[in-house]
Design an enzyme around this catalytic site. Structure first.
Site: not given
Length: 623
Positions: A190, A390
Site C-alpha cells: 500500500k 482500493s
C-alpha cells in the site's frame, strides 16, 4: 448643490449603463447558447468530425466556465464517443469518420481500447477513417492506429514514452517544514502514503509498479501491433533515438519510414483529402462537408425500448458526503440509487466503477446502498472501467459477478490513514503548547502539540480492523478464505488480466457485456433491454455554461504543439498531481482506500479546489 445633484445623476447613469450592458451580454450569451443546441435534423451527407479536444473519462465533471477564456479542456464522456463512432458505421450520411487529436487529453488504457475497438469496427466496415494530429502521444496513437489513414504535420512527430515516470516524494520538504506525518497502514504494497514518509520508492512499491506498468506497456504493443501489423511501433518505442538520428533528426520522416504514419501534410492538405471522400463544402462553409459531433449524437440517442437495466456510475475520487459529477460522493450516489429504485421500473442493476478509491467510509456507504438494491431482488453486475482499485474494489464486492478489461487497473486491497501534526513547525517559530488533560485522549489528536502514544495505537488498531473488514468483504464476495485474499491483497495493484487469473475478476467484457449479463440474470432477453443511467441530469444553467466551456466543434482543434511539447505537457501533469496530494494530506478522509500507481496512468484531473491552490501558488511565486 447643483454640482452634487449633477454628480449623483452621472453616477446613476453609469450604474444604469453597466446594468444594461450586463443584461445585453447575458441575454446575448443565452441566445448564442440556445442557438447552438444540437440539431438532429441537420444531419446531411459529409464527414463526421470528432474533435477529441480533452481527456476521455467515464463521467465528465460539471462545466467549469472561465470568464477569462482559460480553464481546463473539456472532458469527453466515454460512452458518448463510443456511441457516435459505432453509429457512424451504419449511418449512410457519414461518408468518412474524422478523428482530430490535436488537443487530446488522453485517458486510461481500458477506455482508449474501447474507443479503438469502435474505430476498428468502422474501418473494417469499409468506411474511411482518417486521423490527424500535429503530434501523437502514446494515448492518441493507441486510438489512431485503428484508422485507415493516419495523417501528421510534417513538423510534428510521434514519440512514445511508455508507462511510468517520476513520482514526487515530499519527506525532505516536510522534514524541513517540521511537519510530522502520522501514518497508519496495513499492506506492504500500500504505497499511497510513501511520498509523505520516504524520499524514494520502497522495494515493494517498485516491484508492484514494474509488474503493473509492464503489463500496461505490453497491452499498448499488442493493441497497436494488431491494428497496424506492418508498422514498426514496438521497435520505434524501444529505439526512438536511433531511428530519429538516422533520419537526420526529422521525427516525422522517421515515423513515416517506420510505417507509423501514412501521410505527412498540414491541415489544409488533410482537409482537401477529406473533401475528396466526403465532398467539398459550399463556399464559406469550410473545405469539406462536415457533420457536427453534437448534432450526430442528438440524432442517435440512447435506446429507450424494452425493460430498464439501471446503470449506477461510481467515477472519480470517492469522497464523503455529496459531490458533483466526476467525483463519487458517497451520499450522492446512494441517493441516486435509492431514487432510481423508487421511481424507475428497474429489472437489474449494473454498477459501473471507474475510480482509484478514496474514503473507506464513503465506499461502504455506496456498497450498502447496492446491497439494499440486491435485497429488493435486483441482480447486480459490476462493470469495471479503466480503474477500480482500493475503494473502487471495495464497492465492487457488492456485485454478483464482475466484468473487467485486461487493461483495467484493480485490486489495491488495503487501507491507510494519514494525519499531519505541526508541533515541530510551531517550535521553529517559537510557539509552544500546554494545557490540562483529564484523560489520555483529551485534546487528541493534537495537531499543534503532537499525538499521544495512546491515540497512535488507537488509530493503528482502527486501520487494522478496517483492513480485516475489507478482507472479509472480498472473501465473501469472491468465495475465498480471508487468508487467501490476504495473500493477493496487501495493497497490491493488478492489471485486469492477472486479476482474473487470481479470482478478483470473473469475466472480460465492457459495459454492454455487463448489461447483457444483468438482463440474463433477470431472465430477460438482452436484445430487449435498455440502460437507464442513474445520474443527476444537468439543469439548464449548467447546459448554458457548458455551451461556452466547450468550443463549437465545427472549428479546428487548437494545435497541441510538436512531439516535444506534448511530452513536456505530460510531465507538467506531475505538478498537478502534487497539488492534489498536498490538499488530500491536509483535508482528506481519516481512513482511505486509495491507489497511488493508478495516478501515473490517468490524465491529470484538477477540481476547483486544486485550481485555486495552483493560482494562489503562482501568484506567490510571481511576487
Amino acid at each position: 448643490m447643483k454640482l452634487l445633484r449633477g454628480a449623483w445623476k452621472l453616477l446613476v447613469g453609469i450604474k444604469d449603463a453597466l446594468v444594461l450592458i450586463a443584461m445585453l451580454l447575458f441575454f446575448g450569451g443565452l441566445f448564442t447558447a440556445l442557438a447552438f443546441r444540437p440539431n438532429p435534423a441537420a444531419i446531411k451527407d459529409g464527414a463526421l468530425v470528432i474533435a477529441l479536444d480533452g481527456p476521455i473519462v467515464e463521467q465528465p465533471a460539471g462545466p467549469q466556465f472561465d470568464f477569462g477564456g482559460g480553464g481546463e479542456p473539456a472532458e469527453l464522456r466515454l460512452r458518448d464517443v463510443v456511441r457516435a463512432i459505432r453509429a457512424a458505421k451504419d449511418d449512410a450520411h457519414v461518408k468518412a469518420l474524422v478523428l482530430d487529436f490535436d488537443s487530446f487529453g488522453g485517458g486510461l488504457p481500458a477506455a482508449l481500447n474501447e474507443v479503438g475497438a469502435a474505430v476498428e469496427s468502422v474501418r473494417k466496415s469499409g468506411k474511411p477513417v482518417l486521423a490527424y494530429a500535429t503530434a501523437y502521444s502514446d494515448a492518441s496513437y493507441r486510438i489512431a492506429s485503428h484508422a485507415s489513414e493516419i495523417w501528421m504535420h510534417p513538423m510534428g512527430g510521434a514519440l512514445f514514452t511508455g508507462p511510468g515516470g517520476s513520482q514526487l516524494y515530499y519527506k525532505g520538504l516536510l522534514d524541513k517544514l517540521g511537519v510530522n506525518v502520522h501514518v497508519y497502514r496495513v499492506g506492504k504494497f500500500k504505497s499511497f502514503i510513501e511520498p509523505f514518509t520516504r524520499s524514494d520508492q520502497s522495494p515493494e512499491a517498485r516491484e508492484n509498479s514494474v509488474a503493473l506498468y509492464t503489463a500496461i506497456g505490453n497491452d499498448w504493443r499488442q493493441q497497436v501491433g494488431q491494428a497496424r501489423p506492418k508498422a514498426q511501433a514496438a521497435a520505434f518505442l524501444d529505439q526512438a533515438t536511433q531511428r530519429v538520428l538516422a533520419a537526420g533528426g526529422d521525427i516525422a520522416q522517421a515515423n513515416k519510414a517506420a510505417g507509423l504514419i501514412d501521410k505527412l501534410g498540414d491541415r489544409m492538405a488533410f482537409n482537401a483529402r477529406v473533401a475528396e471522400i466526403a465532398g467539398a463544402a459550399p463556399a464559406g462553409k469550410g473545405v469539406f462537408k462536415r457533420i457536427r459531433y453534437k448534432d450526430f449524437l442528438a440524432a442517435h440517442p440512447l435506446p429507450t425500448g424494452g425493460d430498464a437495466i439501471g446503470v449506477l456510475t461510481v467515477a472519480g475520487d470517492i469522497i464523503d458526503g455529496k459531490a458533483d459529477a466526476g467525483t463519487a460522493g458517497g451520499d450522492t450516489i446512494a441517493r441516486l440509487l435509492n431514487d432510481g429504485i423508487e421511481t424507475k421500473k428497474l429489472k437489474a442493476l449494473v454498477v459501473r466503477v471507474d475510480s482509484p478509491g478514496g474514503s473507506a467510509l464513503a465506499s461502504e456507504v455506496i456498497r450498502q446502498a447496492i446491497l439494499r438494491a440486491k435485497a429488493k431482488g435486483l441482480p447486480v453486475v459490476v462493470s469495471m472501467g479503466g480503474v477500480a482499485a482500493s475503494g473502487g474494489y471495495w464497492v465492487s464486492t457488492a456485485g454478483d459477478t464482475i466484468f473487467a478489461e485486461p487493461s483495467t487497473i484493480t485490486g489495491s486491497i488495503g487501507i491507510f490513514g494519514v494525519v499531519p501534526s505541526f508541533e515541530n513547525s510551531l517550535a521553529k517559530l517559537g510557539i509552544a503548547t500546554d494545557g490540562v488533560k483529564t484523560t489520555p485522549l483529551s485534546g487528541q489528536p493534537d495537531i499543534a502539540g503532537g499525538f499521544s502514544p495512546e491515540v497512535d495505537q488507537l488509530f493503528q488498531a482502527g486501520i487494522e480492523h478496517g483492513y480485516r473488514q475489507f478482507l472479509e468483504r472480498v472473501a465473501q464476495a469472491r468465495r475465498k478464505s480471508v487468508q487467501q485474499v490476504d495473500e493477493i491483497a496487501q495493497g497490491r495493484v493488478w492489471d485486469g488480466g492477472t486479476a482474473r487469473q487470481i479470482g478478483l475478476v470473473d469475466r472480460f467484457g465492457g459495459i454492454d457485456d455487463a448489461i447483457a449479463e444483468a438482463a440474463r440474470r433477470a431472465k430477460l432477453d438482452p436484445a430487449n433491454v435498455h440502460a437507464e443511467y442513474l445520474e443527476k441530469k444537468p439543469d439548464w444553467w449548467a447546459e448554458f455554461f457548458n455551451s461556452f466551456a466547450r468550443k463549437n466543434d465545427e472549428d479546428e482543434a487548437n494545435a497541441s504543439g510538436d512531439a516535444y511539447a506534448q511530452i513536456a505537457a505530460q510531465r507538467r501533469a506531475v505538478f498537478a498531481r502534487a497539488v492534489g496530494d498536498a490538499r488530500r494530506l491536509a483535508t482528506g478522509a481519516a481512513v482511505q482506500a486509495r491507489c497511488l500507481e493508478c495516478a501515473g496512468l490517468a490524465p491529470a484531473r484538477l477540481d476547483a479546489e486544486d485550481r485555486k491552490l495552483i493560482t494562489l501558488l503562482f501568484a506567490k511565486l510571481a511576487r
